[in-house]
Scaffold this motif. Sequence first.
Motif, PDB file in Angstrom:
ATOM      1  N   HIS A  66       0.833  -1.191   0.000  1.00 17.57           N
ATOM      2  CA  HIS A  66       0.000   0.000   0.000  1.00 17.57           C
ATOM      3  C   HIS A  66       0.874   1.249   0.000  1.00 17.57           C
ATOM      4  CE1 HIS A  66       0.922  -0.744   4.251  1.00 17.57           C
ATOM      5  NE2 HIS A  66       0.933   0.579   4.354  1.00 17.57           N
ATOM      6  N   LEU A  67       0.254   2.372  -0.293  1.00 22.92           N
ATOM      7  CA  LEU A  67       0.902   3.678  -0.191  1.00 22.92           C
ATOM      8  C   LEU A  67       0.323   4.382   1.025  1.00 22.92           C
ATOM      9  CD1 LEU A  67       0.670   4.836  -3.912  1.00 22.92           C
ATOM     10  CD2 LEU A  67       2.664   3.907  -2.736  1.00 22.92           C
ATOM     11  N   ALA A  68       1.180   4.880   1.893  1.00 25.49           N
ATOM     12  CA  ALA A  68       0.730   5.585   3.097  1.00 25.49           C
ATOM     13  C   ALA A  68       0.916   7.088   2.900  1.00 25.49           C
ATOM     14  CB  ALA A  68       1.516   5.109   4.303  1.00 25.49           C
ATOM     15  N   PHE A  69      -0.072   7.853   3.323  1.00 22.77           N
ATOM     16  CA  PHE A  69      -0.051   9.303   3.206  1.00 22.77           C
ATOM     17  C   PHE A  69      -0.210   9.933   4.584  1.00 22.77           C
ATOM     18  CE2 PHE A  69      -1.629   7.624  -0.766  1.00 22.77           C
ATOM     19  CZ  PHE A  69      -0.902   8.334  -1.710  1.00 22.77           C
ATOM     20  N   PRO A  70       0.643  10.890   4.956  1.00 21.65           N
ATOM     21  CA  PRO A  70       0.473  11.605   6.222  1.00 21.65           C
ATOM     22  C   PRO A  70      -0.851  12.390   6.198  1.00 21.65           C
ATOM     23  CG  PRO A  70       2.610  12.103   5.229  1.00 21.65           C
ATOM     24  CD  PRO A  70       1.815  11.334   4.220  1.00 21.65           C
ATOM     25  N   SER A  71      -1.395  12.674   7.357  1.00 21.94           N
ATOM     26  CA  SER A  71      -2.688  13.365   7.466  1.00 21.94           C
ATOM     27  C   SER A  71      -2.808  14.625   6.612  1.00 21.94           C
ATOM     28  CB  SER A  71      -2.989  13.696   8.932  1.00 21.94           C
ATOM     29  OG  SER A  71      -3.189  12.515   9.651  1.00 21.94           O
ATOM     30  N   PRO A  72      -1.817  15.545   6.623  1.00 21.84           N
ATOM     31  CA  PRO A  72      -1.961  16.759   5.816  1.00 21.84           C
ATOM     32  C   PRO A  72      -2.093  16.467   4.311  1.00 21.84           C
ATOM     33  CG  PRO A  72      -0.194  17.041   7.405  1.00 21.84           C
ATOM     34  CD  PRO A  72      -0.598  15.598   7.444  1.00 21.84           C
ATOM     35  N   GLU A  73      -1.330  15.501   3.820  1.00 26.37           N
ATOM     36  CA  GLU A  73      -1.410  15.151   2.401  1.00 26.37           C
ATOM     37  C   GLU A  73      -2.738  14.491   2.066  1.00 26.37           C
ATOM     38  OE1 GLU A  73       1.953  12.832   1.209  1.00 26.37           O
ATOM     39  OE2 GLU A  73       3.372  14.349   1.886  1.00 26.37           O
ATOM     40  N   TRP A  74      -3.208  13.612   2.945  1.00 29.18           N
ATOM     41  CA  TRP A  74      -4.486  12.927   2.723  1.00 29.18           C
ATOM     42  C   TRP A  74      -5.632  13.939   2.730  1.00 29.18           C
ATOM     43  CZ3 TRP A  74      -6.015   8.883   0.428  1.00 29.18           C
ATOM     44  CH2 TRP A  74      -7.274   8.333   0.647  1.00 29.18           C
ATOM     45  N   ALA A  75      -5.614  14.857   3.671  1.00 27.06           N
ATOM     46  CA  ALA A  75      -6.653  15.887   3.748  1.00 27.06           C
ATOM     47  C   ALA A  75      -6.641  16.760   2.504  1.00 27.06           C
ATOM     48  CB  ALA A  75      -6.461  16.741   5.009  1.00 27.06           C
ATOM     49  N   ALA A  76      -5.453  17.111   2.002  1.00 24.61           N
ATOM     50  CA  ALA A  76      -5.351  17.928   0.779  1.00 24.61           C
ATOM     51  C   ALA A  76      -5.911  17.180  -0.423  1.00 24.61           C
ATOM     52  CB  ALA A  76      -3.901  18.328   0.546  1.00 24.61           C
ATOM     53  N   LEU A  77      -5.631  15.887  -0.523  1.00 21.90           N
ATOM     54  CA  LEU A  77      -6.180  15.081  -1.623  1.00 21.90           C
ATOM     55  C   LEU A  77      -7.704  15.055  -1.571  1.00 21.90           C
ATOM     56  CD1 LEU A  77      -5.816  13.024  -3.983  1.00 21.90           C
ATOM     57  CD2 LEU A  77      -5.927  11.277  -2.221  1.00 21.90           C
ATOM     58  N   LEU A  78      -8.258  14.816  -0.389  1.00 25.80           N
ATOM     59  CA  LEU A  78      -9.716  14.763  -0.253  1.00 25.80           C
ATOM     60  C   LEU A  78     -10.363  16.104  -0.577  1.00 25.80           C
ATOM     61  CD1 LEU A  78     -10.108  12.552   2.932  1.00 25.80           C
ATOM     62  CD2 LEU A  78     -10.296  11.873   0.538  1.00 25.80           C
ATOM     63  N   ARG A  79      -9.753  17.199  -0.138  1.00 28.36           N
ATOM     64  CA  ARG A  79     -10.288  18.534  -0.462  1.00 28.36           C
ATOM     65  C   ARG A  79     -10.285  18.757  -1.962  1.00 28.36           C
ATOM     66  NH1 ARG A  79      -7.270  20.072   3.956  1.00 28.36           N
ATOM     67  NH2 ARG A  79      -5.586  20.815   2.614  1.00 28.36           N
ATOM     68  N   SER A  80      -9.202  18.389  -2.606  1.00 29.61           N
ATOM     69  CA  SER A  80      -9.086  18.560  -4.054  1.00 29.61           C
ATOM     70  C   SER A  80     -10.108  17.696  -4.794  1.00 29.61           C
ATOM     71  CB  SER A  80      -7.672  18.189  -4.498  1.00 29.61           C
ATOM     72  OG  SER A  80      -7.538  18.283  -5.878  1.00 29.61           O
ATOM     73  N   ALA A  81     -10.281  16.464  -4.360  1.00 24.36           N
ATOM     74  CA  ALA A  81     -11.210  15.558  -5.020  1.00 24.36           C
ATOM     75  C   ALA A  81     -12.658  16.007  -4.871  1.00 24.36           C
ATOM     76  CB  ALA A  81     -11.046  14.150  -4.461  1.00 24.36           C
ATOM     77  N   THR A  82     -13.013  16.604  -3.763  1.00 21.41           N
ATOM     78  CA  THR A  82     -14.402  17.017  -3.555  1.00 21.41           C
ATOM     79  C   THR A  82     -14.734  18.302  -4.313  1.00 21.41           C
ATOM     80  OG1 THR A  82     -13.827  18.154  -1.506  1.00 21.41           O
ATOM     81  CG2 THR A  82     -14.603  15.903  -1.316  1.00 21.41           C
ATOM     82  N   ARG A  83     -13.730  19.017  -4.770  1.00 22.94           N
ATOM     83  CA  ARG A  83     -13.956  20.234  -5.562  1.00 22.94           C
ATOM     84  C   ARG A  83     -14.237  19.927  -7.023  1.00 22.94           C
ATOM     85  NH1 ARG A  83      -8.760  23.097  -4.208  1.00 22.94           N
ATOM     86  NH2 ARG A  83      -8.723  22.529  -2.047  1.00 22.94           N
ATOM     87  N   GLN A  84     -13.988  18.711  -7.439  1.00 20.53           N
ATOM     88  CA  GLN A  84     -14.134  18.350  -8.867  1.00 20.53           C
ATOM     89  C   GLN A  84     -15.566  18.258  -9.276  1.00 20.53           C
ATOM     90  OE1 GLN A  84     -11.496  18.402 -10.818  1.00 20.53           O
ATOM     91  NE2 GLN A  84     -10.249  18.852  -9.042  1.00 20.53           N
TER      92      GLN A  84
END
Length: 63
Positions: free
Chosen positions: A45-63
Amino acid sequence: MSTSESHLNFRKSSYSSAKGQDCVEVAEFFEGAAVRDTQHRELGHLAFPSPEWAALLRSATRQ
């Protein structure tokens, strides 16, 4: 960030196809989240620290 897969509780994405193809699994943990390919779990698996994961989710929900 070291995450042992045996301690992670993966769940399949609700956006995965109904036929079981193109599936992604996510496991959230205190320090972030881990992502893996359902069809190739043995590759890890790929592990993401909390700040990176939160940024990905924010970006994905804006699409």
